[in-house]
Design an enzyme around this catalytic site. Structure first.
Site, short mmCIF file in Angstrom:
data_model
loop_
_atom_site.label_atom_id
_atom_site.label_comp_id
_atom_site.label_asym_id
_atom_site.label_seq_id
_atom_site.Cartn_x
_atom_site.Cartn_y
_atom_site.Cartn_z
N HIS A 106 0.85 -1.24 -0.15
CA HIS A 106 -0.01 0.02 -0.04
C HIS A 106 0.81 1.22 0.03
CE1 HIS A 106 0.98 -1.60 4.06
NE2 HIS A 106 0.96 -0.49 4.15
N ASP A 203 7.80 -5.66 3.74
CA ASP A 203 6.42 -5.16 4.67
C ASP A 203 5.16 -6.11 4.08
OD1 ASP A 203 5.26 -3.40 7.05
OD2 ASP A 203 3.89 -2.83 5.28
N TYR A 207 -0.15 -10.13 1.47
CA TYR A 207 -1.19 -9.56 1.04
C TYR A 207 -1.48 -8.92 -0.63
CZ TYR A 207 -1.21 -9.61 6.15
OH TYR A 207 -1.18 -9.82 7.37
N LEU A 208 -0.33 -9.15 -1.01
CA LEU A 208 -0.25 -8.15 -2.51
C LEU A 208 -1.45 -8.49 -3.41
CD1 LEU A 208 2.25 -7.02 -1.23
CD2 LEU A 208 3.38 -7.65 -3.27
N GLU A 245 8.41 -10.21 6.12
CA GLU A 245 7.27 -10.18 7.13
C GLU A 245 6.11 -10.69 6.62
OE1 GLU A 245 4.73 -6.72 9.91
OE2 GLU A 245 4.62 -6.80 7.66
N HIS A 310 9.05 -3.18 16.42
CA HIS A 310 8.39 -1.64 16.68
C HIS A 310 6.85 -1.94 16.56
CE1 HIS A 310 8.10 -2.81 12.61
NE2 HIS A 310 7.09 -1.78 12.33
C1 GLC Z 1 3.72 -3.78 9.08
C2 GLC Z 1 4.24 -3.03 9.83
C3 GLC Z 1 3.63 -1.99 10.58
C4 GLC Z 1 2.77 -1.36 9.73
C5 GLC Z 1 2.04 -2.28 8.87
C6 GLC Z 1 1.24 -1.57 7.63
O1 GLC Z 1 2.91 -4.82 9.73
O2 GLC Z 1 5.36 -3.76 10.71
O3 GLC Z 1 4.29 -1.21 11.35
O4 GLC Z 1 1.54 -0.66 10.39
O5 GLC Z 1 2.75 -3.00 8.05
O6 GLC Z 1 2.22 -1.07 6.90
#
Ligand code: GLC
Ligand code: CA
Length: 557
Positions: A106, A203, A207-208, A245, A310
């Site tokens: 996104h 990231d 979901y792409l 991720e 984070h």
């Molecule tokens: C990932 C990031 C997170 C962010 C989300 C949407 O999960 O680690 O911090 O809010 O993507 O981009």
């Protein structure tokens, strides 16, 4: 000088940094690339081999930079392209690699692409996003930010259609069925790799692509696209890496390695919450079980093992029962929760108990995989659950007991976030300077552990793991093996003193040497090997062929 080891990521210790949080070089209250470059010596000294920097691109910061409004520029507060290059060059001169977030599911609704797209249904950028007359498509796609979003569709007043967003409604998803989008993203990747990055943490990878009738996660099209990217990176930028991720169940997570031709690294999301569950229950089963489910993986790949990051400690991929255990043990105050997770740092999650913090790190440093440390967790930094969203775990790095924890000389009101002043975690004692002076500090211990890990090849990513069956469920027990090196690892997950009796007959004749202190233990024989172990403590025993007589052992102490 950079070493040219192609498998560098397998032996590395990673460190995660938000640029704004590390060091402010120009005293405007916000960390920046120059500041980061100034602190590389600290990371080198700690033993860090690679850094993951969080999104630093132009952004309205509605999701802390995960809402990018221009892929090709840097947020001015963080510095210039030259500052960025200088930072990368300095890191490389210290043999530290740098990977950065690649946020491609996104973008921000402030990106010119989206602003164009929403102008009219026939705008050339329209098809870069996913539009619908109703919010009914892709019904099986779950909402992730459940605290703030009730649907994955948002209505665009100006063009009178809904657009799809997996995260905040200010983050429209890109349309990967459009080849123009795929080509552009490849250009983004080339652009930053040309500037010297060593790879990306991709990231939100599952979901792409979206397909009706599926949950729109982990689709074959998504895997194929990342394989294409990997091939392009291998061809054009050899030695660069991709880290996934993908917060998924083990069977799906593993697929992101492909046949060794997709991601080199993937976060071990299934493992992370289960380490905390195992502690809460004083039972190693959840961890051992999940490791068995997540291995084997292709030979050129590794799991990236982390304790915190984070984001919240996500509890999406655990059972309802496990989630209850986690909330009961680790989120007693409702402010500690966000979405399906817990927004706390490692030290507070461990009740600020140094033995627990060390135990968790020792597990992370000895499991097969690549460890990654979240900035400040090497100090035992606290958090602030009252700051909203996940900001409580993104406060300024604590360098010293000076004003603003030595992070910035701006007025404290000007800081992007207050520093942690809670008495139990006050920056006046929890900081780099103070902890560097104490050999008993968490920081000194972390440094020692990283260096011990490096001296034993069997503890690095590529060693095998063999679980030792024994009756005491409180003690997690395994042997790491690489070539003819072996490390016997034992962790008492409980808060009680306990013992184990191990059948180590196949290692008879070898002598355990405690790896951190170098202390010799009795030779392994045909009988059960008996070991007592303190609450929340651990042993790493290097199994060696003794050169000397047993009676001399105590002389060595
Ligand atoms: C990932 C990031 C997170 C962010 C989300 C949407 O999960 O680690 O911090 O809010 O993507 O981009
Ligand atoms: Ca600054």
């Amino acid at each position: 000088m950079m070493n040219d080891n192609k498998l560098w990521y397998r032996d590395a210790v990673f460190y995660e940094i938000p640029v704004k949080s590390f060091y402010d070089s120009n005293n405007d209250g916000i960390g920046d690339f120059r500041g980061l470059a100034m602190k590389l010596g600290y990371l080198k000294n700690l033993g860090i081999d690679a850094i993951w920097i969080l999104p630093f691109y132009k952004s309205p910061l509605k999701d802390d930079g995960y809402d990018i409004s221009d892929y090709y520029s840097i947020l001015p507060e963080y510095g210039t392209i030259d500052d960025f290059k200088e930072f990368i060059d300095t890191a490389h001169s210290l043999n530290i690699r740098v990977i950065a977030d690649l946020v491609v599911n996104h973008i921000s609704d402030q990106y010119s692409w989206f602003m164009e797209a929403r102008k009219s249904k026939d705008n050339p950028k329209r098809n870069w996003f996913i539009w619908s007359d109703t919010p009914d498509k892709f019904k099986d796609a779950r909402v992730i930010f459940v605290d703030t979003e009730s649907s994955n569709w948002a209505y665009d007043q100006s063009s009178k259609q809904y657009y799809f967003h997996r995260f905040y409604s200010s983050q429209p998803d890109l349309n990967y069925d459009n080849p123009e989008v795929r080509d552009e993203i490849k250009n983004v990747i080339r652009y930053w790799l040309n500037l010297g990055l060593d790879g990306f943490r991709a990231d939100a990878v599952p979901y792409l692509f979206k397909r009706e009738g599926t949950n729109c996660e982990n689709l074959p099209e998504t895997h194929n696209f990342f394989k294409e990217i990997r091939k392009m990176m291998d061809d054009e930028f050899p030695g660069t890496i991709l880290l996934a991720e993908a917060n998924q169940w083990p069977t799906e997570s593993r697929k992101y390695f492909g046949n060794g031709d997709e991601f080199q690294l993937a976060f071990n999301f299934p493992l992370m919450p289960r380490m905390f569950i195992a502690l809460a229950q004083s039972d190693y089963f959840p961890v051992e079980d999940i490791i068995k489910q997540t291995l084997p993986i292709p030979g050129n790949c590794d799991w990236c093992i982390f304790l915190r990051n984070h984001d919240e400690l996500t509890l999406e991929m655990v059972t309802d029962k496990e989630r209850d255990i986690m909330y009961r043990e680790y989120a007693k105050i409702s402010k500690m929760r966000i979405n399906l997770g817990i927004r706390r740092r490692l030290a507070p999650l461990s009740d600020n108990d140094i033995a627990t913090i060390e135990l968790l790190n020792a597990i992370m440093f000895s499991l097969p995989g690549t460890p990654i440390i979240y900035y400040g967790d090497e100090l035992g930094m606290g958090d602030n659950i009252y700051l909203g969203d996940r900001n409580g775990v993104r406060t300024p790095m604590q360098w010293s007991y000076d004003r603003n924890a030595g992070f910035s000389s701006a007025d404290s009101e000007a800081l992007y976030s207050p520093v942690i002043t809670n008495p139990n975690y006050n920056y006046e004692s929890v900081n780099v300077e103070a902890e560097s002076r104490l050999s008993s500090s968490l920081l000194s211990w972390m440094k020692k552990m990283i260096s011990v890990r490096k001296t034993y090849k069997e503890l690095l990513g590529r060693g095998d793991i063999k679980f030792i069956e024994q009756k005491n469920k409180r003690v997690f027990t395994y042997i790491r093996e690489y070539e003819n090196q072996r490390m016997l690892c034992l962790f008492n997950l409980s808060r009680s003193y306990t013992y184990v009796e191990l059948d180590l007959r196949e290692y008879a004749g070898l002598k355990p040497v405690e790896a951190i202190s170098g202390s010799y233990f009795p030779r392994i024989g045909e009988l059960k090997y008996f070991i007592t172990i303190s609450p929340r403590s651990f042993y790493w025993f290097n199994l060696t062929v003794p050169e000397r007589d047993d009676s001399m052992d105590f002389d060595e102490l």
